[in-house]
Design a protein around this motif. Structure first.
Motif, mmCIF file in Angstrom:
data_model
loop_
_atom_site.group_PDB
_atom_site.id
_atom_site.type_symbol
_atom_site.label_atom_id
_atom_site.label_comp_id
_atom_site.label_asym_id
_atom_site.label_seq_id
_atom_site.Cartn_x
_atom_site.Cartn_y
_atom_site.Cartn_z
ATOM 1 N N HIS A 51 8.349 -1.609 3.743
ATOM 2 C CA HIS A 51 7.026 -2.151 4.041
ATOM 3 C C HIS A 51 5.909 -1.643 3.129
ATOM 4 C CE1 HIS A 51 8.576 -3.960 7.729
ATOM 5 N NE2 HIS A 51 9.171 -2.809 7.985
ATOM 6 N N PHE A 52 6.152 -0.560 2.410
ATOM 7 C CA PHE A 52 5.084 0.028 1.596
ATOM 8 C C PHE A 52 5.538 0.198 0.150
ATOM 9 C CE2 PHE A 52 4.395 1.353 5.964
ATOM 10 C CZ PHE A 52 3.065 0.983 6.146
ATOM 11 N N SER A 53 4.603 -0.010 -0.780
ATOM 12 C CA SER A 53 4.949 0.041 -2.201
ATOM 13 C C SER A 53 5.255 1.459 -2.659
ATOM 14 C CB SER A 53 3.808 -0.541 -3.037
ATOM 15 O OG SER A 53 2.597 0.159 -2.791
ATOM 16 N N TYR B 66 -4.129 6.803 2.174
ATOM 17 C CA TYR B 66 -2.986 6.197 2.848
ATOM 18 C C TYR B 66 -3.330 5.009 3.752
ATOM 19 C CZ TYR B 66 -0.531 10.241 1.090
ATOM 20 O OH TYR B 66 0.007 11.193 0.260
ATOM 21 N N ASP B 67 -2.454 4.009 3.700
ATOM 22 C CA ASP B 67 -2.514 2.871 4.607
ATOM 23 C C ASP B 67 -1.816 3.199 5.921
ATOM 24 O OD1 ASP B 67 -3.520 0.434 2.827
ATOM 25 O OD2 ASP B 67 -2.176 1.673 1.622
ATOM 26 N N CYS B 68 -0.815 4.060 5.865
ATOM 27 C CA CYS B 68 -0.081 4.458 7.062
ATOM 28 C C CYS B 68 0.392 5.893 6.906
ATOM 29 C CB CYS B 68 1.116 3.536 7.297
ATOM 30 S SG CYS B 68 2.128 3.986 8.736
ATOM 31 N N GLY C 229 0.802 -1.208 0.000
ATOM 32 C CA GLY C 229 0.000 0.000 0.000
ATOM 33 C C GLY C 229 0.840 1.266 0.000
ATOM 34 N N THR C 230 0.233 2.365 0.451
ATOM 35 C CA THR C 230 0.845 3.691 0.351
ATOM 36 C C THR C 230 0.985 4.307 1.729
ATOM 37 O OG1 THR C 230 -0.173 4.004 -1.821
ATOM 38 C CG2 THR C 230 0.633 5.975 -0.714
ATOM 39 N N ALA C 231 2.158 4.891 1.980
ATOM 40 C CA ALA C 231 2.426 5.556 3.252
ATOM 41 C C ALA C 231 2.769 7.014 3.017
ATOM 42 C CB ALA C 231 3.563 4.862 3.995
ATOM 43 N N VAL D 233 5.812 5.575 -0.964
ATOM 44 C CA VAL D 233 5.874 6.468 0.198
ATOM 45 C C VAL D 233 5.957 7.907 -0.303
ATOM 46 C CG1 VAL D 233 7.082 7.097 2.315
ATOM 47 C CG2 VAL D 233 7.082 4.706 1.541
#
Length: 266
Positions: A120-122, A170-172, A100-102, A124
């Motif tokens: 951890h994220f695809s 955003y996921d994070c 996901g996206t951060a 950022v």
């Protein structure tokens, strides 16, 4: 703000040991204040959203070296324990799903993005108000580290007091060592905008200094940052309608630094 001489200031202060949470505090010159309102009137101006406050902070960071040493206040040795603790905290979160996206808030030279989030994220995205630091981040992230699974997305040059992240993206959202540069009002408004920017399973992670027990706040007159108490920060989280999922103390930092805590919020 990362300092090693704060205990000297605290020892010189005559503040009582058991004060009301986030009421009484001091500045780096040792002046005592009975409330945040008194501090604002004396040091920043009566308006909570005073541009002087943000300009002082901006001037400080423009004067710093665009390096790990510069962004960590001359304590580069805390970089590895910082990243290690953040990694452990992130992966311990029950609802954490890699990918996901951060969003990296107050991204500086991209230190957290490069050494943590890209693992951890695809994608950022980075938001940072210093053009100089953001340019260094773009340089640092021009080649993806070997242990990364993702890549840098947008580089956004804007202060968090004005920044509006895209709704539901955003996921994070990772916020580290930057909320101290916002007034209380701007901090809660920013967190509310972050809440709207999360997807349905997304989370906010905050990593910040907080004062030691008995001190409500501390104003650093070098970079115009306000270190708040843990109680104060958690009150602001609740005022932003965020739910605390998990928190953990940072370990392995030098003695004399302000304590550091991580919070996961939804």
């Amino acid at each position: 703000t990362i300092k090693s001489q704060m205990e000297i200031i605290f020892e010189r202060s005559s503040l009582p040991p058991n004060t009301t949470p986030h009421s009484i505090g001091i500045d780096s010159d040792g002046h005592e204040f009975q409330s945040l309102e008194e501090l604002w009137a004396a040091r920043v101006g009566k308006l909570r959203n005073s541009m002087r406050f943000y300009q002082k902070s901006s001037d400080y960071w423009e004067s710093r070296e665009a390096s790990i040493d510069g962004v960590l206040g001359g304590l580069p040795e805390i970089h590895e324990p910082d990243v290690s603790a953040s990694e452990n905290f992130l992966t311990s979160l029950k609802d954490f799903v890699p990918g996901g996206t951060a969003l990296d808030c107050g991204a500086g030279i991209g230190r957290v993005t490069k050494h943590l989030l890209l693992k951890h994220f695809s994608t950022v995205d980075l938001v940072e108000r210093s053009e100089m630091l953001l340019e260094k981040a773009a340089e640092e992230l021009s080649s993806v580290p070997a242990n990364s699974v993702g890549k840098a997305g947008e580089f956004i040059c804007e202060g968090l007091q004005d920044f509006v992240p895209e709704t539901g993206k955003y996921d994070c959202i990772w916020i580290q060592w930057v909320l101290e540069h916002l007034t209380d009002d701007d901090l809660t408004l920013f967190l509310e905008r972050c809440k709207a920017a999360l997807n349905k399973d997304g989370m906010i992670v905050v990593k910040e200094n907080h004062t030691r027990e008995g001190f409500g706040f501390f104003l650093d007159l070098d970079d115009y940052s306000i270190i708040r108490s843990q109680e104060h920060l958690e009150t602001l989280f609740r005022e932003s309608s965020l739910q605390l999922i998990k928190c953990r103390n940072q370990e392995g930092f030098p003695n004399g630094m302000f304590p550091v805590k991580m919070w996961a919020l939804k």
